[in-house]
Scaffold this motif. Sequence first.
Motif, PDB file in Angstrom:
ATOM      1  N   VAL A 125       1.044  -1.253  -0.156  1.00  0.00           N
ATOM      2  CA  VAL A 125      -0.085  -0.084  -0.110  1.00  0.00           C
ATOM      3  C   VAL A 125       0.999   1.290  -0.007  1.00  0.00           C
ATOM      4  O   VAL A 125       0.408   2.224  -0.900  1.00  0.00           O
ATOM      5  CB  VAL A 125      -0.906   0.116   1.332  1.00  0.00           C
ATOM      6  CG1 VAL A 125      -1.687   1.485   1.537  1.00  0.00           C
ATOM      7  CG2 VAL A 125      -1.985  -1.106   1.160  1.00  0.00           C
ATOM      8  N   SER A 182      -8.299   6.273  -1.512  1.00  0.00           N
ATOM      9  CA  SER A 182      -8.221   5.731  -0.199  1.00  0.00           C
ATOM     10  C   SER A 182      -9.429   5.660   0.228  1.00  0.00           C
ATOM     11  O   SER A 182      -9.765   4.824   1.409  1.00  0.00           O
ATOM     12  CB  SER A 182      -7.772   6.974   0.773  1.00  0.00           C
ATOM     13  OG  SER A 182      -8.539   8.121   0.730  1.00  0.00           O
ATOM     14  N   ILE A 185     -10.318   1.652   0.335  1.00  0.00           N
ATOM     15  CA  ILE A 185      -9.607   0.718   1.151  1.00  0.00           C
ATOM     16  C   ILE A 185     -10.116   0.807   2.565  1.00  0.00           C
ATOM     17  O   ILE A 185     -10.677   1.829   3.126  1.00  0.00           O
ATOM     18  CB  ILE A 185      -8.160   0.933   0.996  1.00  0.00           C
ATOM     19  CG1 ILE A 185      -7.493   2.232   1.268  1.00  0.00           C
ATOM     20  CG2 ILE A 185      -8.029   0.715  -0.459  1.00  0.00           C
ATOM     21  CD1 ILE A 185      -6.231   2.414   0.992  1.00  0.00           C
ATOM     22  N   ASP A 186      -9.334  -0.079   3.496  1.00  0.00           N
ATOM     23  CA  ASP A 186      -9.625   0.132   4.798  1.00  0.00           C
ATOM     24  C   ASP A 186      -9.082   1.231   5.611  1.00  0.00           C
ATOM     25  O   ASP A 186      -7.951   1.844   5.133  1.00  0.00           O
ATOM     26  CB  ASP A 186      -8.853  -1.253   5.359  1.00  0.00           C
ATOM     27  CG  ASP A 186      -9.028  -1.175   7.156  1.00  0.00           C
ATOM     28  OD1 ASP A 186      -8.188  -0.835   7.787  1.00  0.00           O
ATOM     29  OD2 ASP A 186     -10.013  -1.946   7.340  1.00  0.00           O
ATOM     30  N   GLU A 189      -5.301   1.337   6.405  1.00  0.00           N
ATOM     31  CA  GLU A 189      -4.306   1.502   5.285  1.00  0.00           C
ATOM     32  C   GLU A 189      -4.493   2.830   4.437  1.00  0.00           C
ATOM     33  O   GLU A 189      -3.476   3.090   3.947  1.00  0.00           O
ATOM     34  CB  GLU A 189      -4.704   0.451   4.409  1.00  0.00           C
ATOM     35  CG  GLU A 189      -4.351  -1.122   4.898  1.00  0.00           C
ATOM     36  CD  GLU A 189      -4.542  -2.209   3.708  1.00  0.00           C
ATOM     37  OE1 GLU A 189      -5.324  -2.050   2.863  1.00  0.00           O
ATOM     38  OE2 GLU A 189      -3.961  -3.231   3.911  1.00  0.00           O
ATOM     39  N   ARG A 317      -6.440  -1.601  -4.225  1.00  0.00           N
ATOM     40  CA  ARG A 317      -7.736  -1.911  -3.979  1.00  0.00           C
ATOM     41  C   ARG A 317      -8.232  -3.144  -4.947  1.00  0.00           C
ATOM     42  O   ARG A 317      -8.824  -4.203  -4.573  1.00  0.00           O
ATOM     43  CB  ARG A 317      -8.766  -0.865  -4.340  1.00  0.00           C
ATOM     44  CG  ARG A 317     -10.278  -1.276  -4.316  1.00  0.00           C
ATOM     45  CD  ARG A 317     -10.688  -1.580  -2.883  1.00  0.00           C
ATOM     46  NE  ARG A 317     -12.203  -1.922  -2.847  1.00  0.00           N
ATOM     47  CZ  ARG A 317     -12.596  -3.366  -3.350  1.00  0.00           C
ATOM     48  NH1 ARG A 317     -11.838  -4.282  -3.496  1.00  0.00           N
ATOM     49  NH2 ARG A 317     -13.821  -3.583  -3.071  1.00  0.00           N
TER      50      ARG A 317
END
Length: 351
Positions: A125, A182, A185-186, A189, A317
């Motif tokens: 990442v 962003s 994603i989590d 991360e 992703r």
Amino acid sequence: MFKYYKGSLLFTALCMALAAWLGWDITGTLGGTLGILWIVAVLGVLEVSLSFDNAVVNATVLRDMDAVWRRRFLTWGILIAVFGMRIVFPLAIVAIAAQMGPIDAVVLAATDPVRYEHIITAAHVGISGFGGAFLAMVGLSFFLDEEKELHWIGLIERPFSELSRISGLAIGLVLLALYGISRLIDPAEAMTFITSGIFGLVTYIAVQSVGALLEQEEHVSHSGQDAAVAVAKSGLAGFLYLEVLDASFSFDGVIGAFALSNNLFIIALGLGIGAMFVRSMTVMLVDKGTLAEYRYLEHGAFYAIVALAAIMLLSVRFEIPETITGLIGAALIGLAFYDSLRSNRKDAKLV
């Protein structure tokens, strides 16, 4: 032709000999050794196919550098590319991520390649954020150029050339891309991704600033000695830019190489062969004036860079195979080469 690739061929022979020794030491069988030799060869070809656009962009910088800095790019530069990016950089990631010393990281790579691979891939990442942002700035800066007169795909390039009057547009576009991705994603991360991307932007701005300052010194120099010093400094700025550019290109290759092997040394040998050929190709493009002869080749390379930057950013992703990345770059450069040939034929008929 041979003079450009003589060093690369000798380097390849040395790497293959080391791979054979390493393969025998690891497997103790002829079949296992041949398998490792095959992996090294495939990694070398993969690196060249993924980095041809890198060679074209490198050539655009090298053509304005003197012969001394071109030689340094092939000597010092290859040491940085092979030992720095293909060995030291992955080890540094492991050492930082696992909070261990550099010697322990080397021992881990040699004795527990599975854990070593896991740590490297876990850093994907951050690597993608940094490399993707830097490459996006490289690509966008080419198209967002008010002085750019030659256009390959005018429908796209002319409006971008006009938009160059908007100060900081490239930075704004990259920041929006980082923020948008962003959100996919989590959250844990996402912060790593955005932070790494911002560092990629800052690195690009820093390298460009150093180059601009050194060019300014070159313009105010008057005496022969001062001019020589200024040219050397300008060559240094170009060298630094090329090394950061090469690093950004190699991030994806280093991570993707683990699909074939999790052995640090096998990966370094294969990618090192590819890096050497890319450098030889770069110098050949400069010496033969290929960029001037095939007018759209440079455009195709920068389209490929924008595509690679997008793939690197989206890869946090979505899983995108290395084959797709290589094919997109090859297709764009191939189309640019074909259109260059067609334009040259039209010009010849007019004459």
